[in-house]
Scaffold this motif. Structure first.
Motif, short mmCIF file in Angstrom:
data_model
loop_
_atom_site.label_atom_id
_atom_site.label_comp_id
_atom_site.label_asym_id
_atom_site.label_seq_id
_atom_site.Cartn_x
_atom_site.Cartn_y
_atom_site.Cartn_z
N PHE A 1 -25.56 -5.06 -42.39
CA PHE A 1 -24.77 -6.09 -41.71
C PHE A 1 -25.68 -7.15 -41.11
CE2 PHE A 1 -25.83 -2.96 -38.55
CZ PHE A 1 -26.02 -3.65 -37.37
N GLN B 1 -23.77 -13.87 -38.29
CA GLN B 1 -23.92 -15.27 -38.69
C GLN B 1 -23.71 -16.22 -37.52
OE1 GLN B 1 -23.04 -15.37 -43.45
NE2 GLN B 1 -21.44 -16.14 -42.11
N GLU C 1 -17.24 -5.64 -49.66
CA GLU C 1 -17.78 -6.67 -48.78
C GLU C 1 -16.80 -6.81 -47.61
OE1 GLU C 1 -20.76 -8.09 -49.24
OE2 GLU C 1 -20.94 -6.84 -51.05
N TRP D 1 -16.16 -8.42 -43.41
CA TRP D 1 -16.62 -9.43 -42.47
C TRP D 1 -15.63 -9.57 -41.32
CZ3 TRP D 1 -14.34 -10.42 -47.11
CH2 TRP D 1 -13.23 -11.26 -47.12
N GLN E 1 -14.00 -12.50 -38.64
CA GLN E 1 -13.75 -13.93 -38.72
C GLN E 1 -12.91 -14.38 -37.55
OE1 GLN E 1 -12.74 -15.30 -42.64
NE2 GLN E 1 -11.65 -17.11 -41.91
N LYS F 1 -16.91 -17.15 -40.48
CA LYS F 1 -17.27 -15.74 -40.48
C LYS F 1 -18.31 -15.49 -39.39
CE LYS F 1 -16.31 -14.88 -45.37
NZ LYS F 1 -16.86 -14.44 -46.69
N VAL G 1 -21.12 -10.50 -41.37
CA VAL G 1 -20.87 -10.12 -42.77
C VAL G 1 -21.60 -8.82 -43.04
CG1 VAL G 1 -20.51 -12.49 -43.52
CG2 VAL G 1 -22.81 -11.52 -43.58
#
Length: 277
Positions: A232, A235, A256, A258, A260, A265, A268
């Motif tokens: 992980f 971001q 995948e 994530w 948000q 995002k 991730v």
């Protein structure tokens, strides 16, 4: 960074008993049943609830973390966060077991980013309940310069159109409870004046490990195969006061996933299934 060469290779070992109370408390805080008992498999990433590093008041920094120095190098940058990590799950850990954790500093690296100087410290942890290593984990910690401007709070948006999606309210009570369960004193998660006035965040910051726990949880509930790997990366920060969507798309040998808020995002991650390394 040559001044921290002596820290690379440093190692320490601690032990803890994985009592059910903490794992059940997190389950309940996230809306689960809290019905785990000794001998049950510990939910993935719940090991972060254990191995507390409790310091006396004199051993804390102004940010609420343990003061710099000791096991981790005294990097002279004021803001520190958990940037990401990689885990391999070799075998289950059971609640009620006594577990040892050996931590080793792998590297200390300086980089330059959009916000100035960054120092990354990578630490490897190996967890063992007496039957061989159960979890191998690498954590990337980042130290940053003071913020020059505050980020905006994202605007709430409808849930993304994806295969899996759950909505979480990252309210101050949830953030406080997670801080307490992990003995995380970092004030950006519960002290709004400090987060806004000292570290220039627009609101309370949602813990990176909490987001990672939500991500692996949605994967566990939707995948048929056991999870053997998880990586992980943060971001951008997530904040309280705005719905947090936990999202995922299955793929070959995993998914995948994530988090948000709004259109952006926040964290991730890649979930891997199949034979453990």
């Amino acid at each position: 960074m040559s001044e921290f060469d002596d820290w690379v290779g440093r190692s320490q070992t601690s032990t803890d008993t994985f009592d059910c109370a903490r794992s059940n408390a997190l389950s309940l805080a996230l809306g689960g049943e809290g019905s785990l008992k000794a001998g049950d498999r510990m939910p993935l990433l719940h090991h972060w609830l254990y191995f507390w590093d409790v310091k006396p008041p004199a051993g804390l920094g102004t940010d609420g973390h343990p003061a710099k120095g000791g096991f981790l190098p005294p990097v002279p940058l004021p803001r520190r966060m958990w940037a990401g990590g990689r885990l391999i799950f070799h075998r289950p850990l059971l609640l009620g077991a006594e577990v040892s954790k050996t931590s080793t500093i792998l590297s200390v690296t300086e980089k330059t980013g959009r916000t100035g100087t960054l120092v990354f410290v990578t630490v490897r942890h190996e967890l063992n309940a007496g039957e061989g290593v159960a979890i191998t984990e690498e954590q990337d910690l980042v130290y940053r310069e003071p913020a020059s401007a505050s980020l905006p709070v994202p605007t709430a948006a409808p849930a993304p159109a994806t295969a899996w999606v759950e909505q979480i309210d990252p309210n101050p009570v949830l953030l406080f409870r997670y801080s307490a369960l992990t003995m995380n004193g970092h004030r950006i998660h519960y002290d709004r004046p400090y987060a806004v006035e000292e570290e220039a965040y627009p609101a309370l910051v949602v813990h990176g490990p909490l987001q990672a726990t939500l991500l692996i949880g949605i994967a566990e509930r939707n995948l048929d195969e056991p999870i053997t790997g998880f990586s992980f990366r943060g971001q951008q920060p997530a904040f309280d006061g705005v719905p947090l969507h936990v999202c995922g798309e299955p793929g070959d040998n995993g998914a995948e996933v994530w988090t948000q808020q709004g259109e952006a995002k926040n964290m991730v991650a890649t979930v891997t299934t199949g034979q453990s390394a």
